[in-house]
Design a protein around this motif. Structure first.
Motif, mmCIF file in Angstrom:
data_model
loop_
_atom_site.group_PDB
_atom_site.id
_atom_site.type_symbol
_atom_site.label_atom_id
_atom_site.label_comp_id
_atom_site.label_asym_id
_atom_site.label_seq_id
_atom_site.Cartn_x
_atom_site.Cartn_y
_atom_site.Cartn_z
ATOM 1 N N ILE A 37 49.327 5.916 -64.618
ATOM 2 C CA ILE A 37 48.871 7.195 -64.198
ATOM 3 C C ILE A 37 47.348 7.521 -64.812
ATOM 4 C CG2 ILE A 37 51.120 7.893 -64.269
ATOM 5 C CD1 ILE A 37 50.684 9.226 -66.758
ATOM 6 N N LEU A 38 46.671 6.412 -65.192
ATOM 7 C CA LEU A 38 45.393 6.739 -65.538
ATOM 8 C C LEU A 38 44.530 6.956 -64.341
ATOM 9 C CD1 LEU A 38 44.605 3.682 -67.994
ATOM 10 C CD2 LEU A 38 44.729 5.828 -68.419
ATOM 11 N N VAL A 39 43.645 7.802 -64.468
ATOM 12 C CA VAL A 39 42.712 8.313 -63.453
ATOM 13 C C VAL A 39 41.383 8.285 -63.825
ATOM 14 C CG1 VAL A 39 42.351 10.374 -62.060
ATOM 15 C CG2 VAL A 39 44.370 10.191 -62.587
ATOM 16 N N GLN A 40 40.318 7.930 -62.872
ATOM 17 C CA GLN A 40 38.880 7.614 -63.218
ATOM 18 C C GLN A 40 38.281 8.885 -62.979
ATOM 19 O OE1 GLN A 40 37.330 4.118 -61.574
ATOM 20 N NE2 GLN A 40 35.624 4.054 -62.564
ATOM 21 N N ARG A 100 56.072 16.132 -62.547
ATOM 22 C CA ARG A 100 54.879 15.732 -61.756
ATOM 23 C C ARG A 100 53.936 14.555 -62.260
ATOM 24 N NH1 ARG A 100 53.678 18.933 -57.574
ATOM 25 N NH2 ARG A 100 54.678 20.890 -57.330
ATOM 26 N N VAL A 101 53.806 13.620 -61.541
ATOM 27 C CA VAL A 101 53.020 12.329 -62.051
ATOM 28 C C VAL A 101 51.627 12.154 -61.146
ATOM 29 C CG1 VAL A 101 52.875 10.025 -62.517
ATOM 30 C CG2 VAL A 101 55.115 11.501 -62.870
ATOM 31 N N PHE A 102 50.656 11.844 -61.716
ATOM 32 C CA PHE A 102 49.393 11.667 -60.899
ATOM 33 C C PHE A 102 49.021 10.303 -61.068
ATOM 34 C CE2 PHE A 102 49.229 16.019 -62.929
ATOM 35 C CZ PHE A 102 48.944 16.524 -61.771
ATOM 36 N N SER A 124 38.199 6.627 -67.802
ATOM 37 C CA SER A 124 39.397 6.836 -67.477
ATOM 38 C C SER A 124 39.874 7.854 -68.361
ATOM 39 C CB SER A 124 40.424 5.500 -67.653
ATOM 40 O OG SER A 124 39.878 4.724 -66.793
ATOM 41 N N CYS A 125 40.812 8.646 -67.885
ATOM 42 C CA CYS A 125 41.605 9.950 -68.497
ATOM 43 C C CYS A 125 42.997 9.419 -67.965
ATOM 44 C CB CYS A 125 40.853 11.173 -68.049
ATOM 45 S SG CYS A 125 41.520 11.744 -66.507
ATOM 46 N N ILE A 126 43.917 10.182 -69.117
ATOM 47 C CA ILE A 126 45.354 10.124 -69.001
ATOM 48 C C ILE A 126 45.506 11.553 -69.009
ATOM 49 C CG2 ILE A 126 45.987 9.822 -71.308
ATOM 50 C CD1 ILE A 126 48.173 7.949 -70.235
#
Length: 706
Positions: A37-40, A100-102, A124-126
């Motif tokens: 679920i890490l998002v850049q 909810r999961v991104f 990256s952010c979580i």
């Protein structure tokens, strides 16, 4: 222990945690799920882009700030996930737990490293899937988060205690019997799930599959991993930082950010936090016990409501049968009303049972989880989660205390059928009220006294269904005598004026309706003020009177004497007040004393039989009542002089003082009734009133000797 199972499952994958890590918000995630679920974030949002733009933050500062954001909820590293530019373009999914999961903005690169060691995409952010707080990762990536080894131990013991641990972990509905376990994936598979999710080809062909029982044994015998520092991976935790609330190693104390922080021994803090969690659990355990007893009470209420309903219906049918020809249609309507009331009561109670059962299950699950955590012998692992658990336990206990253990419905049917009307009035037949109102409750937090006034407030009991037409408030005489009615009406608050000072009153209230009167409420004891605080009354003063200083200072616009009264009247006790002369021109003779409410306001005080006064000039004074002048006494007043008035209604006399010396003998005897402080003056005089004063010491000692 089934209630505890939801505490042991990842909010992303819905399975038991595998290698769980602790986020700064105290929630847990599987290590693999965290990477998924890490998002850049966009380049413009990254700290590096701010440095390139000349923000003035050095590399060292950025690393310190980034590390701080891992552990401080107040740091700017947290924020709403919707604030990132990538959020609108990232579809939102739901985990098996409904959270909810991104998903990641781009698929992670193929790597042979474990999820913790694999490189994390830049910037990256979580986002925590439970509280939706976001955090930008530093160069350490997921290795910057501590591992929750206590949770791993609890899951192992839980799975060993249940036969369900040998079920397939990937079946979506009813889990089938597991046939194999993959030692590398640490997952139990049934045959269909193994063929679908773990095919024997590609990289998975090298995984070792063993029977489920052997896999369970290997899990149990696997050595517990040693806790290491997230900043210095080769060092074990040795101390506990009190300021940051986390275990640290000796290098953190010597050269890290904890060098100036207060630290304590790891074992001592472990025992302390275990003790705190145990104490918190004791309170929660009492709440759970009360909840179980409350559920028994609610279930008994269901039975009682059903029994009362049957009894009420039988009575209603018997009455309707006596009027069978004329009452058939009306009987059906009345039965419908009773059934509606019956269903309403059952619905309310069953809804409360359901709500309380769910909350009790959650509470029991949390208790069992906390008890399992307490069994852990790993101090640092325990301390990593103890603060969050203690807060959850206290929060859960507080939720039980907000009226959740009070029934929302009574079991009685407050209805009865009156069958006395004649047949021609059958169409008006309806339920009538046959009960008296419930006993009112005095609201202590709203009842108070001020000077010689008392304000009382009351209400009907919360579950009372019988309306009241009005209320009767009663007070005694302040000496323990008979009660008397002081208010009758529909209001639920009343202020009673004109009470005696320094007296103790008993108050009670009852409700009434057409059927009768309720019992009295509990008696409330009220104490009036020992001394009086009051000002002049502009409403009753002569029109030439000029008031200022919150109605404490008075003068006059006329050359003739005019009268002003105080707001408070006295009929009992000893009272003393003073007046200071602020202005004294041309030797006038103001008068000071007491008067009835209907005293003449346009002549000197004492000219009629409604006032008792002393008038004084710059050389001497006289007492005057009903225009009779007596007891000429040497000694007058000037600017700055103080005149004291002492009204002793216990001895029924009035005495005057000038500059703390008694002026003449006792001025008047046999004074009885209701008296108001009074002054008469003209434009050459201005005085200021001082109240709330104790009786002079010499008078109190003289009275005690007498």
């Amino acid at each position: 222990m089934e209630e505890m199972e939801e505490e042991l499952k990842c909010p992303v994958c819905g399975s038991f945690y595998r290698e769980p890590i602790i986020l700064p918000c105290s929630h847990n995630l599987c290590q693999a799920c965290a990477r998924n679920i890490l998002v850049q974030t966009p380049e413009s949002e990254s700290p590096q882009s701010h440095r390139a733009a000349g923000s003035g933050v050095s590399d060292y500062d950025y690393l310190d700030l980034d590390k701080m954001s891992l552990y401080s909820e107040a740091d700017s590293g947290y924020g709403s996930y919707g604030g990132f530019a990538s959020a609108p373009t990232t579809p939102c999914q739901k985990s098996p737990n409904g959270v909810r999961v991104f998903p990641p903005a781009m698929p992670p690169p193929a790597t042979h490293l474990s999820p913790a060691l694999a490189p994390v995409p830049r910037n990256s952010c979580i986002t925590c899937p439970q509280c939706h707080r976001s955090l930008i990762l530093d160069d350490r990536g997921l290795r910057g988060f501590p591992k929750n080894r206590v949770l791993e131990g609890v899951i192992d013991r839980y799975q060993q205690s249940k036969a369900a641990a040998l079920k397939c972990q990937l079946c979506e509905k009813a889990p089938k019997e597991a046939t194999v376990m993959c030692e590398q994936c640490d997952v139990f598979y049934c045959d269909p799930c193994r063929l679908r999710c773990h095919p024997p080809r590609g990289p998975l062909a090298k995984h070792r599959l063993v029977p489920p029982a052997q896999g369970r044994v290997s899990r149990r015998l696997s050595p517990r991993k040693v806790s290491t520092c997230t900043d210095h991976e080769l060092e074990n935790h040795s101390m506990y930082c009190v300021q940051c609330k986390m275990p640290v190693c000796y290098q953190c104390l010597e050269e890290g950010k904890h060098s100036s922080h207060e630290v304590k021994a790891l074992g001592a803090m472990w025992k302390l936090h275990k003790s705190q969690l145990s104490q918190a659990l004791n309170g929660l355990s009492d709440r759970a016990k009360e909840a179980k007893e409350f559920l028994v009470q609610l279930r008994n209420m269901v039975q009682q409501i059903q029994e009362n309903s049957v009894e009420f219906e039988a009575c209603l049918v018997a009455q309707c049968d006596a009027l069978i020809d004329a009452l058939n249609r009306r009987k059906a309507q009345l039965l419908a009303r009773v059934n509606k009331e019956h269903e309403h009561k059952l619905k309310v109670v069953r809804d409360q049972i359901s709500h309380c059962t769910v909350k009790l299950r959650q509470t029991t699950g949390l208790m069992e989880y906390c008890l399992e955590v307490i069994k852990e012998n790993d101090p640092s692992g325990f301390l990593q989660i103890s603060d969050a658990l203690i807060r959850r336990v206290h929060l859960t206990e507080d939720q039980w205390g907000k009226g959740t253990l009070t029934p929302r419905m009574t079991t009685d049917f407050d209805l009865s059928l009156d069958n006395s009307p004649l047949l021609q009035s059958i169409h008006q037949l309806d339920f009538v009220q046959v009960k008296v109102p419930a006993t009112p409750i005095l609201q202590l937090e709203e009842c108070c006294t001020h000077n010689n006034s008392a304000t009382l407030s009351w209400k009907q009991p919360p579950l009372s269904t019988v309306p009241a037409d009005g209320y009767i408030l009663e007070l005694d005489d302040g000496n323990g005598g008979q009660f008397r009615e002081v208010y009758v009406g529909k209001e639920t608050m009343c202020t009673v004026d004109g009470l005696h000072f320094n007296s103790t009153y008993n108050a009670r209230v009852k409700a009434f309706n057409k059927t009768g009167v309720s019992p009295y409420s509990k008696t409330l004891v009220l104490q009036t003020s020992e001394v009086a605080w009051f000002a002049f009354d502009p409403g009753s003063a002569h029109s030439d009177i000029i008031l200022s200083n919150d109605n404490l200072t008075v003068t006059c616009s006329s050359y003739d004497d005019r009268v002003v009264l105080g707001k408070t009247g006295f009929s009992k006790g000893i009272h003393y007040w003073e007046l200071t002369v602020d202005r004294y021109d041309n030797h006038p003779d103001p008068a000071f004393g007491v008067a009835r409410m209907d005293v003449m306001k346009d002549v000197m005080l004492g000219k009629d039989d409604k006032a008792w006064a002393m008038y004084v000039d710059n050389n001497r004074s006289w007492f005057m009542h009903n225009n009779s002048h007596t007891n000429r006494t040497e000694g007058g007043i000037t600017k700055g002089a103080t005149i004291g008035v002492l009204l002793d209604l216990n001895r029924k006399n009035l005495t005057f003082f000038i500059n703390d010396e008694q002026q003449g003998p006792i001025a008047f005897d046999n004074v009885e009734g209701l008296f108001f402080p009074a002054v008469s003056l003209n434009r050459n005089v201005q005085v200021t009133l001082h109240t709330g004063l104790p009786v002079p010491d010499f008078y109190s000692s003289r009275a005690s000797i007498a």
